[in-house]
Motif scaffolding. Structure first.
Motif, mmCIF file in Angstrom:
data_model
loop_
_atom_site.group_PDB
_atom_site.id
_atom_site.type_symbol
_atom_site.label_atom_id
_atom_site.label_comp_id
_atom_site.label_asym_id
_atom_site.label_seq_id
_atom_site.Cartn_x
_atom_site.Cartn_y
_atom_site.Cartn_z
ATOM 1 N N ALA A 14 0.852 -1.192 0.000
ATOM 2 C CA ALA A 14 0.000 0.000 0.000
ATOM 3 C C ALA A 14 0.888 1.242 0.000
ATOM 4 O O ALA A 14 1.141 1.843 1.024
ATOM 5 C CB ALA A 14 -0.896 -0.005 1.226
ATOM 6 N N ALA A 15 1.388 1.604 -1.172
ATOM 7 C CA ALA A 15 2.245 2.782 -1.294
ATOM 8 C C ALA A 15 1.373 3.951 -1.740
ATOM 9 O O ALA A 15 1.069 4.090 -2.915
ATOM 10 C CB ALA A 15 3.356 2.515 -2.304
ATOM 11 N N MET A 16 0.952 4.761 -0.773
ATOM 12 C CA MET A 16 0.035 5.859 -1.075
ATOM 13 C C MET A 16 0.475 7.132 -0.375
ATOM 14 O O MET A 16 1.194 7.070 0.621
ATOM 15 C CB MET A 16 -1.381 5.510 -0.635
ATOM 16 C CG MET A 16 -1.980 4.356 -1.406
ATOM 17 S SD MET A 16 -3.660 4.029 -0.902
ATOM 18 C CE MET A 16 -3.372 3.096 0.579
ATOM 19 N N GLY A 17 0.020 8.265 -0.898
ATOM 20 C CA GLY A 17 0.337 9.538 -0.281
ATOM 21 C C GLY A 17 -0.271 10.683 -1.051
ATOM 22 O O GLY A 17 -1.279 10.534 -1.727
ATOM 23 N N ALA A 18 0.383 11.829 -0.971
ATOM 24 C CA ALA A 18 -0.101 13.038 -1.621
ATOM 25 C C ALA A 18 1.065 13.744 -2.291
ATOM 26 O O ALA A 18 2.221 13.550 -1.928
ATOM 27 C CB ALA A 18 -0.737 13.966 -0.587
ATOM 28 N N SER A 123 7.492 2.344 5.752
ATOM 29 C CA SER A 123 8.409 3.361 5.220
ATOM 30 C C SER A 123 7.665 4.658 4.971
ATOM 31 O O SER A 123 6.497 4.655 4.626
ATOM 32 C CB SER A 123 9.004 2.917 3.872
ATOM 33 O OG SER A 123 9.716 1.733 4.003
ATOM 34 N N GLY A 124 8.368 5.760 5.103
ATOM 35 C CA GLY A 124 7.864 7.074 4.723
ATOM 36 C C GLY A 124 8.903 7.742 3.846
ATOM 37 O O GLY A 124 10.106 7.626 4.109
ATOM 38 N N GLU A 125 8.458 8.406 2.773
ATOM 39 C CA GLU A 125 9.396 9.046 1.850
ATOM 40 C C GLU A 125 8.880 10.399 1.396
ATOM 41 O O GLU A 125 7.694 10.560 1.120
ATOM 42 C CB GLU A 125 9.608 8.182 0.601
ATOM 43 C CG GLU A 125 10.286 6.892 0.879
ATOM 44 C CD GLU A 125 10.482 6.034 -0.347
ATOM 45 O OE1 GLU A 125 11.275 5.091 -0.244
ATOM 46 O OE2 GLU A 125 9.856 6.297 -1.392
ATOM 47 N N ALA A 126 9.790 11.357 1.321
ATOM 48 C CA ALA A 126 9.514 12.661 0.720
ATOM 49 C C ALA A 126 10.344 12.718 -0.565
ATOM 50 O O ALA A 126 11.506 12.310 -0.566
ATOM 51 C CB ALA A 126 9.911 13.791 1.659
ATOM 52 N N ASP A 127 9.735 13.177 -1.640
ATOM 53 C CA ASP A 127 10.451 13.181 -2.914
ATOM 54 C C ASP A 127 10.084 14.398 -3.749
ATOM 55 O O ASP A 127 9.110 15.103 -3.470
ATOM 56 C CB ASP A 127 10.124 11.921 -3.715
ATOM 57 C CG ASP A 127 8.767 12.011 -4.381
ATOM 58 O OD1 ASP A 127 8.718 12.145 -5.605
ATOM 59 O OD2 ASP A 127 7.747 11.977 -3.673
ATOM 60 N N THR A 128 10.876 14.613 -4.768
ATOM 61 C CA THR A 128 10.547 15.601 -5.784
ATOM 62 C C THR A 128 10.934 15.013 -7.135
ATOM 63 O O THR A 128 11.927 14.288 -7.240
ATOM 64 C CB THR A 128 11.232 16.963 -5.536
ATOM 65 O OG1 THR A 128 10.710 17.921 -6.440
ATOM 66 C CG2 THR A 128 12.733 16.876 -5.668
ATOM 67 N N THR A 140 6.146 17.408 -5.917
ATOM 68 C CA THR A 140 6.780 17.131 -4.636
ATOM 69 C C THR A 140 5.769 16.381 -3.793
ATOM 70 O O THR A 140 4.617 16.817 -3.685
ATOM 71 C CB THR A 140 7.200 18.434 -3.943
ATOM 72 O OG1 THR A 140 8.104 19.128 -4.805
ATOM 73 C CG2 THR A 140 7.871 18.164 -2.616
ATOM 74 N N GLY A 141 6.170 15.244 -3.227
ATOM 75 C CA GLY A 141 5.181 14.441 -2.519
ATOM 76 C C GLY A 141 5.722 13.737 -1.300
ATOM 77 O O GLY A 141 6.923 13.753 -1.008
ATOM 78 N N PHE A 142 4.792 13.098 -0.599
ATOM 79 C CA PHE A 142 5.111 12.270 0.552
ATOM 80 C C PHE A 142 4.266 11.013 0.455
ATOM 81 O O PHE A 142 3.056 11.093 0.227
ATOM 82 C CB PHE A 142 4.813 12.994 1.874
ATOM 83 C CG PHE A 142 5.214 12.166 3.067
ATOM 84 C CD1 PHE A 142 6.539 12.092 3.464
ATOM 85 C CD2 PHE A 142 4.266 11.449 3.775
ATOM 86 C CE1 PHE A 142 6.922 11.318 4.548
ATOM 87 C CE2 PHE A 142 4.637 10.669 4.866
ATOM 88 C CZ PHE A 142 5.962 10.611 5.253
ATOM 89 N N THR A 143 4.895 9.854 0.588
ATOM 90 C CA THR A 143 4.166 8.589 0.552
ATOM 91 C C THR A 143 4.521 7.742 1.763
ATOM 92 O O THR A 143 5.592 7.887 2.352
ATOM 93 C CB THR A 143 4.485 7.774 -0.721
ATOM 94 O OG1 THR A 143 5.895 7.618 -0.831
ATOM 95 C CG2 THR A 143 3.949 8.451 -1.959
#
Length: 150
Positions: A14-18, A123-128, A140-143
């Motif tokens: 379940a890899a989800m975010g905004a 896991s938590g990740e912030a990316d661009t 730019t997101g966080f999942t």
């Protein structure tokens, strides 16, 4: 005693975010789904991995980044990771691109052991990510991911 070497695979279910998508001077929030698979090799506290997966900013764009990641274990259950990569395939409505880049930072927390070498990992990740469509696209997101490490 020498440091233990290991190989492993992480498969987030379940890899989800905004995400916040910036395009043509406006910024729009989007729901993000990010299925992926990462192959890891490590020794002691350090590991490196290759990740392939999809990034789907719903109602906006999709991409297929290929990334290299470095991992560092702070404790037996908590690690940090960071990496970057190339986006060889991306699409948005009728636009297509073969030029893009992605960078991320994150953490992994081993919640519990399923079998001797299999763990459930949160896991938590912030990316661009940047994609060269007709007009520049940046998201730019966080999942948050949940899945097995085996």
């Amino acid at each position: 005693m020498p440091e233990r070497a290991y190989w492993g695979v992480i498969v987030p279910y379940a890899a989800m975010g905004a995400s916040l998508v910036s395009r043509e001077g406006s910024t729009t929030p989007r729901f993000r789904i990010e299925p992926s698979m990462e192959l890891l090799h490590g020794r002691g506290r350090w590991a490196y991995g290759v990740r392939v997966g999809g990034v789907f900013d719903i109602l906006e764009a999709s991409s297929l980044p290929v990334m290299l990641l470095g991992h560092y274990s702070l404790t037996e259950r908590l690690s940090l990771h960071a990496g970057g990569g190339y986006i060889p395939i991306a699409g948005r409505l009728s636009e297509r691109s073969n030029v893009g880049a992605r960078g991320l930072v994150g953490f992994q927390w081993a919640l519990g052991r399923v079998r001797s070498e299999t763990y459930w990992v949160l896991s938590g990740e912030a990316d661009t990510q940047w994609i060269d469509f007709d007009r520049s696209y940046r998201a730019t997101g966080f999942t948050v991911h949940f899945g097995p490490f085996f």
